[in-house]
Design an enzyme around this catalytic site. Structure first.
Site, PDB file in Angstrom:
ATOM      1  N   VAL A   1       1.383  -0.842  10.573  1.00 48.92           N
ATOM      2  CA  VAL A   1       2.570  -0.290  11.231  1.00 48.92           C
ATOM      3  C   VAL A   1       2.250   0.286  12.611  1.00 48.92           C
ATOM      4  CG1 VAL A   1       2.350   1.985  10.130  1.00 48.92           C
ATOM      5  CG2 VAL A   1       4.584   1.190  10.878  1.00 48.92           C
TER       6      VAL A   1
ATOM      7  N   TYR B   1      -1.261  -9.191  -4.329  1.00 48.93           N
ATOM      8  CA  TYR B   1      -2.443  -8.881  -3.514  1.00 48.93           C
ATOM      9  C   TYR B   1      -3.278  -7.792  -4.168  1.00 48.93           C
ATOM     10  CZ  TYR B   1      -5.257  -6.661   0.096  1.00 48.93           C
ATOM     11  OH  TYR B   1      -6.304  -6.089   0.772  1.00 48.93           O
TER      12      TYR B   1
END
Length: 303
Positions: A186, A144
């Site tokens: 997160v 990525y």
């Protein structure tokens, strides 16, 4: 202004399109709805957004879609680091080849202003206390991140050659209400576990550091980039750092619940330390992050 937003039905896209419309712009959402649904943008259609269903990997589609627009804001991307490890070819096809199609479409339609979302993943691994500056050596540790490096290189070569005013924004860890769990950071995952009264799970030892930036500050940065009359690459972050363990402890405290923190093995491709120097964005764009992490966590918990 007439603005086309690729990936306009995504998390950042929804906030951006709403804000652009509220500022009196004409906005077209260009999306293939692979990570979103048409129903999720009904509220944007109701306040004036146009929608074109299409894929950035299909050149003719994007060339036709961009016609009669003044600014293109390119958000469409494959953003999952772990997914890029399991399927790198798809990540490169969308992030590199898809962006190349955007560039060609901008040239064909004489677009003078292009804003592109990149990522802190281009930098790779850092050390505690080291802040990334835009000139830092790029050393990505995931496909990525590498796809974003290659994307940026294509953009710089193409826009310089064809005189397109392009701004690349390197986003750090964006958070906000409305992130899908599949692609969420997160904070969103911790919120879900708090709501479910489950232990917060940390991958690794929790000493990883992150620079979290609120979605509202990201949208403000994009607006400022749209008014900037030069080319440039800018870090968009808060400029502040927190460890994942500190984040978990703070979120549990703010929730008022008695929850444990559990640790699991670290994930492949996860960066240990990441913090931005945002002085260039402050000085040149006039970017100034205003949203405090604690305030946004409280908003999350009250949702």
């Amino acid at each position: 202004m007439k603005v086309l937003v690729t990936g306009g039905a995504g998390f950042i896209g929804k906030y951006l399109v709403k804000s652009l419309l509220e500022k009196g712009n004409s906005v077209t959402i260009y999306d293939n709805f692979s990570n979103s649904t048409k129903n999720s943008i009904n509220f944007l259609v109701n306040i004036g957004a146009k929608v074109i269903e299409g894929d950035i990997t299909k050149l003719d589609d994007i060339v036709n879609a961009i016609k009669d627009h003044e600014i293109v804001i390119h958000l469409a991307a494959k953003i999952s680091g772990s997914e890029s490890i399991s399927n790198p070819s798809e990540t490169f096809k969308i992030n590199v080849d898809g962006t190349n199609n955007i560039l060609i479409a901008c040239k064909k339609n004489k677009i003078k202003k292009l804003i592109v979302s990149s990522s802190a993943a281009v930098y790779g691994e850092s050390s505690t206390g080291i802040k990334w500056v835009e000139e830092s050596t790029m050393n990505p540790i995931s496909p990525y991140g590498e796809s974003k490096v290659q994307m940026e290189q294509k953009i710089l070569e193409f826009t310089s050659k064809h005189d397109i005013n392009c701004i690349i924004l390197r986003f750090f860890n964006i958070y906000g209400i409305g992130q899908s769990l599949e692609y969420a950071g997160v904070i969103t995952k911790f919120i879900k576990r708090i709501m479910d009264k489950k232990p917060l799970e940390i991958f690794g030892n929790g000493l990883q550091t992150r620079d979290f930036v609120a979605i509202y500050d990201v949208i403000d940065a994009i607006h400022k980039a749209s008014l900037y009359d030069k080319r440039g690459i800018f870090n968009i972050a808060s400029g502040k750092v927190i460890t994942i363990k500190e984040l978990a402890e703070q979120m549990i405290l703010l929730s008022g619940k008695k929850l444990e923190i559990k640790f699991a093995a670290g994930k492949k491709g996860d960066i240990k330390h990441s913090q931005a120097d945002i002085s260039i964005a402050k000085n040149q764009l006039g970017y100034s992050p205003k949203i405090e992490l604690k305030k946004m966590i409280k908003e999350f918990l009250n949702e």
